[in-house]
Design an enzyme around this catalytic site. Structure first.
Site, PDB file in Angstrom:
ATOM      1  N   CYS A  92      11.953  32.296  -3.330  1.00 12.47           N
ATOM      2  CA  CYS A  92      12.806  31.184  -2.708  1.00 12.47           C
ATOM      3  C   CYS A  92      13.148  30.375  -3.668  1.00 12.47           C
ATOM      4  CB  CYS A  92      12.028  30.333  -1.533  1.00 12.47           C
ATOM      5  SG  CYS A  92      11.558  31.341  -0.005  1.00 12.47           S
ATOM      6  N   HIS A 372      17.942  29.258   5.762  1.00 13.06           N
ATOM      7  CA  HIS A 372      17.399  29.362   4.491  1.00 13.06           C
ATOM      8  C   HIS A 372      17.742  30.672   3.945  1.00 13.06           C
ATOM      9  CE1 HIS A 372      14.828  29.716   0.932  1.00 13.06           C
ATOM     10  NE2 HIS A 372      13.630  29.661   1.749  1.00 13.06           N
ATOM     11  N   CYS A 402       9.537  25.066  -2.390  1.00 15.06           N
ATOM     12  CA  CYS A 402       8.495  25.916  -2.574  1.00 15.06           C
ATOM     13  C   CYS A 402       9.062  27.451  -2.692  1.00 15.06           C
ATOM     14  CB  CYS A 402       7.427  25.824  -1.521  1.00 15.06           C
ATOM     15  SG  CYS A 402       8.136  26.406   0.002  1.00 15.06           S
TER      16      CYS A 402
END
Length: 416
Positions: A92, A372, A402
């Protein structure tokens, strides 16, 4: 050390990341990435033969998203063949890392013009997962099959980790739902007031028609009652038998003996599954002056931080502290905070641990409301922070998130 300036930042709208259902899901990832690269070129009258490198982020580098997506997308965007490119993966966090590495190249004096960004077609990820399932192949799991690694750092599922962290930190379902509701409300306000208009560019189909020119994922009709009615998403998954009686819950309990928890996360307070891309143009002061480009921002500092990979999601707080120390700044001096809402507990813990003013955090909503697209999100958030600094007149913005494996990159930018 040279300065690294942000000249421009662009992104696509985020489309629902389901095969055949999202407005971008039928497009090739290269076409979506080429959209933002073309926009940077056209908006800034960029001579692409002078682009030293393109640093791109994509987490699932398979099939259509494999083969150095950054380079292939630049060629698809009509960039000069001199503009080289590479593609990286920090799960991510890749969209922040691509910008950080671009800044490092410029600040070192080795390069003068670098484009950073990322793409993730979550609809394509789902299609790949369906193909694996149909073929009887196991789902891709971080660290899967590496017994030596698993013995040291047992791996689990991100959603299960989110629930475990909420239990350990005493963060309730109600608190997570409240944060999710605010995300939706702020995203609606931002869309209604055109706060994303400066950076968002439409995506076109091959025939020239518009594929998507608005955010597709937000649910402005969301209510507290509606969120409260949703069933937890990860309780059953926590007890799913991975083989030989091993479950995601047991993996965590190997490191945190006796930890029991209730599911607090669900579809309404977890990040949305979407498709999208973003790009950021970074240059030296000399390149900007020579080419008549007006910098919008300056990269002040960046940092990388690792944390416990078993709980996976706890690195943003130490990453923020680390980058603040590098910049010589305090939390009170940051006007805009962007912490990716991978799960509500990540943002909630971040706000509590750093004792932040909630009005400065994810001012225009976050990934719970907007989605996302894994490899692209970090670059999107940097552009969002810059836009908000310009809108509000703030000076400093801090962006972090994160990443799987227990990591978090972070960056501080300054409005010019």
């Amino acid at each position: 050390m040279s300065e690294a300036y942000i000249i421009d930042a662009v992104r696509t709208p985020r489309g629902i990341g389901k095969p055949g259902k999202g407005a971008l899901s039928h497009l090739h990832p290269q076409q979506v990435a080429a959209t933002v690269l073309k926009a940077l070129k056209e908006r800034n009258n960029l001579d692409t033969s002078t682009v030293d490198d393109i640093i791109w982020s994509t987490s699932t580098q398979e099939g259509k998203q494999g083969g150095d997506l950054g380079r292939m997308s630049a060629l698809a965007a009509g960039y000069d063949i001199n503009a080289s490119a590479t593609t990286l993966d920090r799960f991510c966090g890749g969209g922040i890392t691509s910008v950080n590495l671009a800044a490092a190249s410029v600040m070192s004096g080795m390069e003068d013009c670098v484009i950073a960004g990322g793409t993730e077609m979550m609809s394509y990820q789902q299609a790949l997962a369906a193909e694996r399932s149909k073929a009887g192949q196991p789902a891709r799991l971080m660290g899967a099959g590496n017994a030596a690694l698993d013995a040291i750092h047992p791996q689990s599922h991100q959603g299960v980790c989110g629930d475990a962290i909420a239990t350990r930190e005493g963060i309730s379902r109600e608190a997570c739902d409240a944060l999710a509701l605010v995300s939706q409300q702020r995203a609606k306000r931002a869309i209604d007031e055109g706060r994303f208009a400066k950076s968002m560019v439409p995506v076109y189909n091959e025939d020239g028609s518009v594929a998507l020119n608005r955010e597709e994922f937000p649910r402005p009709e969301t209510t507290a009652e509606g969120l409260a009615a949703l069933k937890p998403s990860f309780e059953q998954l926590a007890d799913f038998d991975l083989g030989n009686g091993v479950t995601f819950k047991k993996q965590i309990q190997r490191r945190y003996a006796g930890l029991e928890w209730k599911g607090v996360h669900h579809a309404g307070n977890s990040s949305g599954v979407v498709d999208g891309a973003a790009a950021v143009l970074i240059t030296s002061k000399e390149y900007a002056a020579k080419n008549g480009l007006k910098p919008r921002g300056r990269i002040v500092a960046y940092a990388n931080q690792g944390d416990d990979p078993t709980l996976m999601l706890n690195a943003p707080v130490p990453a923020a502290k680390k980058v603040l120390a590098k910049a010589g700044l305090t939390t009170d001096e940051i006007d805009v905070w962007e912490i990716n809402e991978a799960f509500a507990v990540v943002a909630e813990k971040f706000i509590r641990d750093l004792e932040l003013d909630r009005e400065k955090v994810n001012i225009n909503g976050g990934s719970i409301a907007l989605g996302h697209p894994i490899g692209a999100t970090g670059s999107i958030l940097i552009g969002t922070a810059l836009d908000e600094l310009e809108r509000s007149g703030g000076r400093y913005g801090l962006v972090t998130m994160c990443a799987a494996g227990g990591m978090a990159p972070a960056i501080i930018i300054e409005r010019i």
